[in-house]
Design an enzyme around this catalytic site. Structure first.
Site, PDB file in Angstrom:
ATOM      1  N   ILE A  14      40.165  49.254  53.607  1.00 39.16           N
ATOM      2  CA  ILE A  14      39.554  50.489  53.545  1.00 39.16           C
ATOM      3  C   ILE A  14      38.355  50.779  54.709  1.00 39.16           C
ATOM      4  CG2 ILE A  14      37.765  51.960  52.069  1.00 39.16           C
ATOM      5  CD1 ILE A  14      38.851  50.398  49.670  1.00 39.16           C
ATOM      6  N   ILE A  54      28.225  38.646  57.194  1.00 42.07           N
ATOM      7  CA  ILE A  54      27.109  39.457  56.565  1.00 42.07           C
ATOM      8  C   ILE A  54      26.097  38.092  56.226  1.00 42.07           C
ATOM      9  CG2 ILE A  54      27.847  41.568  56.190  1.00 42.07           C
ATOM     10  CD1 ILE A  54      28.494  40.489  53.271  1.00 42.07           C
ATOM     11  N   TYR A 141      32.833  38.318  40.189  1.00 41.16           N
ATOM     12  CA  TYR A 141      33.050  39.424  41.250  1.00 41.16           C
ATOM     13  C   TYR A 141      32.014  40.832  40.714  1.00 41.16           C
ATOM     14  CZ  TYR A 141      35.087  43.229  43.651  1.00 41.16           C
ATOM     15  OH  TYR A 141      35.284  44.574  44.697  1.00 41.16           O
ATOM     16  N   VAL A 185      48.378  46.720  43.395  1.00 41.49           N
ATOM     17  CA  VAL A 185      49.998  46.834  42.629  1.00 41.49           C
ATOM     18  C   VAL A 185      50.761  47.752  43.577  1.00 41.49           C
ATOM     19  CG1 VAL A 185      49.462  48.611  41.149  1.00 41.49           C
ATOM     20  CG2 VAL A 185      51.503  47.005  40.625  1.00 41.49           C
TER      21      VAL A 185
HETATM   22  C1  UD2 Z   1      41.331  46.182  40.207  1.00 38.81           C
HETATM   23  C2  UD2 Z   1      40.990  45.678  41.325  1.00 38.81           C
HETATM   24  C3  UD2 Z   1      40.040  44.418  41.135  1.00 38.81           C
HETATM   25  C4  UD2 Z   1      38.961  44.681  40.213  1.00 38.81           C
HETATM   26  C5  UD2 Z   1      39.637  45.456  39.005  1.00 38.81           C
HETATM   27  C6  UD2 Z   1      38.499  45.587  37.863  1.00 38.81           C
HETATM   28  C7  UD2 Z   1      42.549  46.038  43.253  1.00 38.81           C
HETATM   29  C8  UD2 Z   1      43.767  45.439  44.095  1.00 38.81           C
HETATM   30  N1  UD2 Z   1      42.138  45.030  42.525  1.00 38.81           N
HETATM   31  O1  UD2 Z   1      42.177  45.437  39.619  1.00 38.81           O
HETATM   32  O2  UD2 Z   1      39.486  43.991  42.193  1.00 38.81           O
HETATM   33  O3  UD2 Z   1      38.042  45.711  40.831  1.00 38.81           O
HETATM   34  O4  UD2 Z   1      40.406  46.372  39.463  1.00 38.81           O
HETATM   35  O5  UD2 Z   1      39.167  46.556  36.831  1.00 38.81           O
HETATM   36  O6  UD2 Z   1      42.239  47.140  43.454  1.00 38.81           O
HETATM   37  N2  UD2 Z   1      50.209  44.332  38.652  1.00 38.81           N
HETATM   38  C9  UD2 Z   1      51.804  44.246  38.348  1.00 38.81           C
HETATM   39  N3  UD2 Z   1      52.564  43.606  39.358  1.00 38.81           N
HETATM   40  C10 UD2 Z   1      51.839  43.330  40.603  1.00 38.81           C
HETATM   41  C11 UD2 Z   1      50.390  43.461  40.671  1.00 38.81           C
HETATM   42  C12 UD2 Z   1      49.807  44.205  39.662  1.00 38.81           C
HETATM   43  O7  UD2 Z   1      52.178  44.686  37.520  1.00 38.81           O
HETATM   44  O8  UD2 Z   1      52.608  42.715  41.412  1.00 38.81           O
HETATM   45  C13 UD2 Z   1      49.714  44.951  37.501  1.00 38.81           C
HETATM   46  C14 UD2 Z   1      48.343  44.313  37.004  1.00 38.81           C
HETATM   47  O9  UD2 Z   1      48.503  43.317  35.931  1.00 38.81           O
HETATM   48  C15 UD2 Z   1      47.545  45.278  36.488  1.00 38.81           C
HETATM   49  C16 UD2 Z   1      47.879  46.639  37.282  1.00 38.81           C
HETATM   50  O10 UD2 Z   1      49.183  46.246  37.974  1.00 38.81           O
HETATM   51  O11 UD2 Z   1      47.869  45.855  35.084  1.00 38.81           O
HETATM   52  C17 UD2 Z   1      46.893  46.988  38.418  1.00 38.81           C
HETATM   53  O12 UD2 Z   1      46.760  45.831  39.150  1.00 38.81           O
HETATM   54  P1  UD2 Z   1      45.919  45.697  40.621  1.00 38.81           P
HETATM   55  O13 UD2 Z   1      45.666  44.133  40.955  1.00 38.81           O
HETATM   56  O14 UD2 Z   1      46.258  46.402  41.734  1.00 38.81           O
HETATM   57  O15 UD2 Z   1      44.457  46.273  40.041  1.00 38.81           O
HETATM   58  P2  UD2 Z   1      43.642  46.019  38.875  1.00 38.81           P
HETATM   59  O16 UD2 Z   1      43.263  47.403  38.234  1.00 38.81           O
HETATM   60  O17 UD2 Z   1      44.070  44.998  37.973  1.00 38.81           O
END
Ligand code: UD2
Length: 310
Positions: A14, A54, A141, A185
């Protein structure tokens, strides 16, 4: 009017997109220790680059002299790493944020925008998320982000440093590294699909996220830097999409039918995440990129990235 802007974490996903937008009209200083950021993200951007952390107060104090606004994005952006090593992540994410605030105060900087995260909301099933909801951090985190937000408020009240907090939801787009296990993802799906691998879906794919294209997030940072009050805003699109929907849209963009590999859901995964973005609308933020358009641009970028890195 051209201003002097500093971006911590400016070589990251970003941060480098923000640097690119700001450098068109402003003097930009990028501070990054390259722990997850990359110099290649800065190609073609006219800005001063300072390699540093930082955690280095002296460096921050020097670089912030005469700066009009600081965009503080530097952090270890991984929930998983924070679970494995909470002390280290606290030192970087929270002590680092305090260093940035102190250096900003000492250098008499007037404005700061802090990149927080939707992670502060935790896993409550109440959606959409509104800024006034009580934070429920579920990982070290998220604790560092909640505490960082509080420090921002306290510095506004005590020292008059104006601080705006942005809670970023699932940001995606060019320069998001697809190669880490913890990458977003969308970058993982697109890179798998473009390299003829089946994308992996954890769970049934019906979980939803509020995906927002990085150019919209960048606009939110710029609007926040112009805002006159020290408030907190969700940055998202205000619409959910499921992983199965993502796969369908990406399939349409690349012109092939995609068969994902379904594996067990990740432990601690939340089912639905969605933001209320009406607060951010009050500073002029309206997402401009429909999901399809953002995905198309990300596919275009990733195709070139894969070619170059072959
Ligand atoms: C996001 C943030 C994380 C934290 C979290 C808080 C990102 C990358 N991560 O996690 O840092 O702030 O929000 O809620 O922005 N998935 C798949 N296949 C893959 C990778 C992921 O199915 O190869 C699924 C994963 O299990 C989840 C969804 O996709 O259900 C989103 O995953 P993510 O890692 O992009 O983001 P998130 O919301 O879990």
């Amino acid at each position: 009017m051209s201003q002097k802007m500093a971006i911590t974490g400016g070589a990251g996903f970003i941060g480098s997109n923000l640097a690119e937008a700001l450098a068109k009209e402003n003097e930009v200083i990028i501070i990054d220790d390259l722990s997850s950021g990359k110099l290649e993200n800065l190609a073609g951007i006219e800005a001063k680059f300072v390699r540093g952390s930082i955690t280095d107060k002296e460096l921050l104090r020097n670089e912030f002299l005469d700066v009009d606004c600081i965009f503080h994005l530097a952090a270890v952006p991984s929930v998983q790493k924070s679970i494995e090593d909470p002390i280290r992540i606290n030192q970087i994410n929270l002590d680092g944020t305090l260093n940035v605030l102190i250096a900003a105060r000492d250098a008499e900087v007037k404005h700061m925008v802090f990149a927080s995260s939707a992670a502060v909301y935790g896993d409550s099933s109440e959606v959409p998320k509104k800024e006034y909801m009580v934070p429920q951090p579920k990982s070290p985190y998220a604790v560092t982000k909640v505490a960082g937000e509080h420090y921002c408020k306290v510095f506004s009240e005590i020292y008059g440093l104006q601080t705006v907090v942005l809670r970023l939801f699932n940001v995606f787009g060019p320069k998001q590294d697809p190669n880490s296990e913890y990458s977003g993802v969308i970058s993982r799906f697109i890179s798998s699909i473009l390299t003829s691998l089946d994308p992996v879906v954890f769970g049934d794919g019906e979980q939803t996220r509020d995906f927002v294209f990085v150019n919209d997030a960048v606009r939110a940072f710029i609007l926040a830097s112009r805002s006159k009050s020290s408030k907190t805003y969700n940055v998202a699109r205000g619409q959910g999409a499921s992983l199965n929907q993502l796969i369908q849209i990406i399939g349409k963009i690349v012109g092939s039918e995609i068969r994902p590999r379904f594996l067990d859901a990740r432990s601690g995964d939340i089912k639905h995440s969605l933001a209320d973005i009406s607060e951010a609308e009050s500073i002029g933020y309206y997402p401009r990129f429909p999901l399809e358009e953002g995905l198309k641009r990300t596919v275009d970028w990733m195709s070139k990235y894969i070619l170059l890195n072959k």
